[in-house]
Design a protein around this motif. Structure first.
Motif, short mmCIF file in Angstrom:
data_model
loop_
_atom_site.label_atom_id
_atom_site.label_comp_id
_atom_site.label_asym_id
_atom_site.label_seq_id
_atom_site.Cartn_x
_atom_site.Cartn_y
_atom_site.Cartn_z
N ALA A 75 0.90 -1.11 -0.09
CA ALA A 75 -0.09 0.09 0.09
C ALA A 75 1.00 0.99 0.05
O ALA A 75 1.92 1.18 0.62
CB ALA A 75 -0.85 -0.06 1.21
N ILE A 76 0.73 2.44 -0.64
CA ILE A 76 1.28 3.67 -0.69
C ILE A 76 1.06 4.04 0.77
O ILE A 76 0.37 3.93 1.47
CB ILE A 76 0.61 4.59 -1.47
N GLN A 77 2.39 4.36 1.40
CA GLN A 77 2.77 4.69 2.50
C GLN A 77 2.55 6.23 2.78
O GLN A 77 3.26 6.89 1.89
CB GLN A 77 3.95 4.19 3.30
N ALA A 78 1.92 6.84 3.45
CA ALA A 78 1.58 8.16 3.75
C ALA A 78 2.83 8.95 4.02
O ALA A 78 3.10 9.80 3.55
CB ALA A 78 0.61 8.55 4.93
N SER A 79 3.83 8.16 4.67
CA SER A 79 4.94 8.93 5.14
C SER A 79 5.94 9.33 3.76
O SER A 79 6.40 10.13 3.56
CB SER A 79 6.07 7.85 6.01
N LEU A 95 12.57 20.90 -0.87
CA LEU A 95 14.02 20.80 -0.99
C LEU A 95 14.60 21.21 -2.07
O LEU A 95 15.55 21.81 -2.35
CB LEU A 95 14.34 19.64 -0.10
N LEU A 96 14.18 20.16 -3.02
CA LEU A 96 14.91 20.19 -4.35
C LEU A 96 14.85 21.57 -4.73
O LEU A 96 15.73 21.95 -5.59
CB LEU A 96 14.26 19.10 -5.37
N GLY A 97 13.68 22.22 -4.78
CA GLY A 97 13.27 23.36 -5.41
C GLY A 97 14.20 24.55 -4.69
O GLY A 97 14.81 25.29 -5.63
N CYS A 98 14.29 24.43 -3.55
CA CYS A 98 15.21 25.30 -2.69
C CYS A 98 16.56 25.13 -3.24
O CYS A 98 17.39 26.08 -3.37
CB CYS A 98 14.96 25.33 -1.33
N LEU A 99 16.95 23.78 -3.40
CA LEU A 99 18.38 23.73 -3.84
C LEU A 99 18.68 24.23 -5.26
O LEU A 99 19.71 24.76 -5.35
CB LEU A 99 18.57 22.33 -3.91
N SER A 105 7.26 12.72 2.23
CA SER A 105 8.36 12.74 2.03
C SER A 105 8.73 13.46 0.50
O SER A 105 9.58 14.30 0.40
CB SER A 105 9.30 11.51 2.06
N ALA A 106 7.75 12.88 -0.42
CA ALA A 106 7.72 13.06 -1.67
C ALA A 106 7.69 14.92 -1.77
O ALA A 106 8.37 15.73 -2.24
CB ALA A 106 6.79 12.72 -2.55
N ILE A 107 6.58 15.19 -1.03
CA ILE A 107 6.51 16.85 -1.00
C ILE A 107 7.56 17.44 -0.41
O ILE A 107 8.16 18.48 -0.89
CB ILE A 107 5.11 17.09 -0.38
#
Ligand SMILES: Nc1ncnc2c1ncn2[C@@H]1O[C@H](COP(=O)(O)OP(=O)(O)O)[C@@H](O)[C@H]1O
Ligand SMILES: [Mg+2]
Lengths: 384, 231
Positions: A345-349, A360-364, A353-355
């Protein structure tokens, strides 16, 4: 809001470029959410019901290899061992070759005594003992296929033909047992199986050893492995919970592999998106200077740049998260129908994390352009 | 030197100098510049390339800071202002017209003109209305939804002028506004600047190479090697 609209228009100044970047990020985040969920499942402590005082003994190099049946008596003879039972991998399918189901030939008396978390009615148990071709199925499975006591169930074999070469076995449904876990197998009588199979007689798949003192579990495991280390069939013994994980890890160290793949994916994405961002940033340095001329402050201009970078990553991540939820249930159904399938099942965590990673990627990728934008001198930027 | 207001000095430079340091080399671009521009005046700076015209204009517009001297614009000493103060100063007082128009290519003419208004508290509808008014002042109301790439050079420069006047600054600062245009378009732009000066009482400070352009000005100052000729 008015600024957001402006940033938005900036983001889509080259629609094709933005769309392509979105798409690659989207794919990466879908991968991340699916593989990430698998990793979470593999890394989580697999709950075992019972089994704290059990060892699983299998062939050292591959769980698929057989062991001699004589090991049962030999291990049973060890002083700290309470009871030994065994099981074998049959490689069964039902109705359709793709519909693999776990089926283990076992000896019911020792098997149910060792696997004490399994429950079975006396009636079904007695029937199993008295019907040679009998088979037991977990309640859920019997219900799913509508099997009734006395039904003859044809089971396709991938490994063992019957004496006459026939690859389809027929078992008589003898009742159900409750596994208490998702992972339940069909059980058939080993005695019948061993006699009726064309080859491999006397061999067993693995042993399950119940010990008297669970504190001595690993000592006994070592002791058993030592006994056979120089034989032609060396063993690998491990506490059952551990063995289950090793079994899962037959696919390779899944957790590590996934983490590796994901890191590689995101590193590539970081380079790609960073490159797109810095390219589109360089193109518009004069524009940023124009904005400053019009009275936009250094800080405001740099925030525009940063927000644009974050949106570039966040939008595809949000879309991925939105799509991953329905997609995950499809993957779940597929995985569970596979032979070594596991509940998925897709894990909420993973979604969070994806978001988080997207932000974070955007900030980088936005950081250096934003700092450059802030420091940008109007006069230098506009000099031809 | 102070006190006079309406029709007094709107721009006042005293002993302004500007130098750039490049490694060990010090490039003196402007030296001992004194300048008074009256409110509502149309002034042109001429002079050879590299004489410091643009630099002087940038100092007046508050997009560059002097190495020495004082610059007073609209009663504010801008030489010591911080970055954000200067940004605010520019948004209120200065409309800038560049040689190469410098419109944002992905925005329509109207959105380009609206840009300076994003810094105000005007509502979206009000911003749109003001932008349309500015576009009609430059006779481009029918091109409001065109992007710069779909407009001729002369039209783009008119959009740029609309952007410069949309928030109604007192001073228009133009760096070779006709430098990239043919005769016909150049004279239309000059006509427009003339109109803004005459009818809208804007103070226009323009750098130009073009004697015909300079003719429009009430006063022409010639820069040579960082100093006004005759001083
Ligand atoms: N940022 C800078 N760094 C170094 N030198 C500069 C810089 N800006 C202008 N200069 C120099 O100052 C001189 C005057 O430039 P500018 O004001 O652009 O002249 P003009 O507009 O009259 O052609 C030129 O020699 C130019 O090379
Ligand atoms: Mg110049």
């Amino acid at each position: 809001m008015k600024y957001l609209q402006f940033v938005w228009m900036n983001l889509f100044r080259k629609p094709l470029r933005t769309t392509l970047t979105f798409f690659s990020l989207f794919v990466a985040f879908i991968l991340f959410v699916i593989l990430g969920s698998v990793t979470v499942i593999f890394n989580s402590d697999i709950e075992m019901e019972g089994g704290e005082n059990r060892l699983q003994v299998s062939a050292k190099y591959s769980i698929i290899d057989d062991l001699p049946g004589s090991y049962v008596q030999e291990i049973q003879a060890l002083p700290d061992v309470e009871l030994v039972t065994h099981a074998t991998w049959f490689g069964a399918y039902y109705q359709d070759e793709r519909n693999m189901i776990p089926l283990f030939p076992i000896e019911p008396d020792t098997y149910f005594a060792v696997m004490d978390e399994l429950t079975i009615s006396d009636e079904d148990y007695e029937r199993m003992l008295s019907v040679r071709r009998g088979m037991l199925a977990p309640e859920t499975m019997a219900e799913e296929y509508g099997w009734q006591v006395g039904d003859l169930i044809p089971i396709g074999a991938q490994i063992y033909p019957m004496n006459d070469g026939n690859m389809t076995w027929e078992f008589e449904f003898a009742g159900t047992y409750s596994a208490g876990q998702d992972f339940g197998a069909i059980l058939v009588n080993y005695d019948y199986f061993d006699e009726a199979r064309q080859f491999g007689r006397g061999a067993i798949g693995w042993l399950i050893v119940k010990v008297i003192d669970s504190d001595r579990l690993t000592d006994i495991a070592t002791q058993i492995d030592k006994m056979y280390v120089n034989s032609s069939d060396p063993t690998r013994s491990a506490p059952e919970a551990e063995a289950f994980r090793q079994f899962m890890n037959q696919y390779g160290n899944i957790g590590l592999m996934m983490t590796g793949i994901l890191s590689a994916v995101f590193f590539t994405i970081l380079l790609l998106t960073g490159n797109t961002m810095s390219q589109s940033f360089r193109e518009r340095i004069p524009e940023l200077a124009v904005l400053k001329t019009l009275g936009f402050t250094d800080t405001r201009v740099s925030i525009f740049v940063l927000i644009e970078a974050v949106l570039l990553c966040l939008i595809p991540a949000l879309v991925s998260v939105g799509i991953a939820i329905p997609l995950g249930s499809v993957v779940g159904v597929l995985l569970e129908s596979m032979p070594f399938g596991f509940p998925f099942a897709i894990q909420a965590s993973t979604l969070y994390s994806a978001i988080g990673i997207a932000a974070l990627l955007g900030c980088l990728i936005g950081l250096i352009p934003a700092i450059t934008a802030k420091r940008l001198s109007i006069v230098d930027a506009l000099r031809p | 030197m102070s006190g006079e207001r309406t029709n007094g000095s709107i721009v006042e430079l005293n002993n302004v100098s500007k130098q750039y340091v490049r490694g060990k080399e010090v490039i003196k671009v402007l030296e001992g510049i004194n300048l008074h521009v009256t409110n509502g005046e149309f002034v042109a700076f001429m002079g050879p390339s590299g004489s410091g015209k643009s630099t002087l204009l940038n100092l007046i517009a508050g997009i560059d800071s002097p190495s020495g001297g004082t610059i007073k614009v609209n009663d504010q000493n801008i030489q010591d202002m911080s970055g954000p103060e200067l940004a605010r100063f520019r948004s209120v007082n200065i409309g800038f017209v560049f040689q190469f128009y410098n419109l944002l290519p992905f925005l329509t003419a109207r959105k380009n003109v609206e840009l300076p208004l994003l810094l105000t508290n005007l509502s979206g509808a009000q911003r749109k209305k003001n932008a349309e008014t500015a576009l009609s002042t430059v006779s481009l109301e029918d091109r409001a939804n065109h992007k710069p790439g779909e407009l001729s050079g002369g039209q783009q420069q008119r959009v740029a002028i609309a952007r410069a006047i949309v928030s109604d600054p007192q001073i228009l600062v133009c760096d070779e506004p006709t430098g990239d245009l043919d005769r016909q378009n150049a004279s239309e732009i000059l006509e427009l600047l003339d109109l803004l000066h005459r009818d809208f009482k804007k103070t226009v400070i323009m750098v130009t190479h073009d004697p015909l352009a300079a003719e429009r000005a009430q006063r022409v100052l010639t820069l040579d090697k960082g100093q006004f000729e005759g001083e």
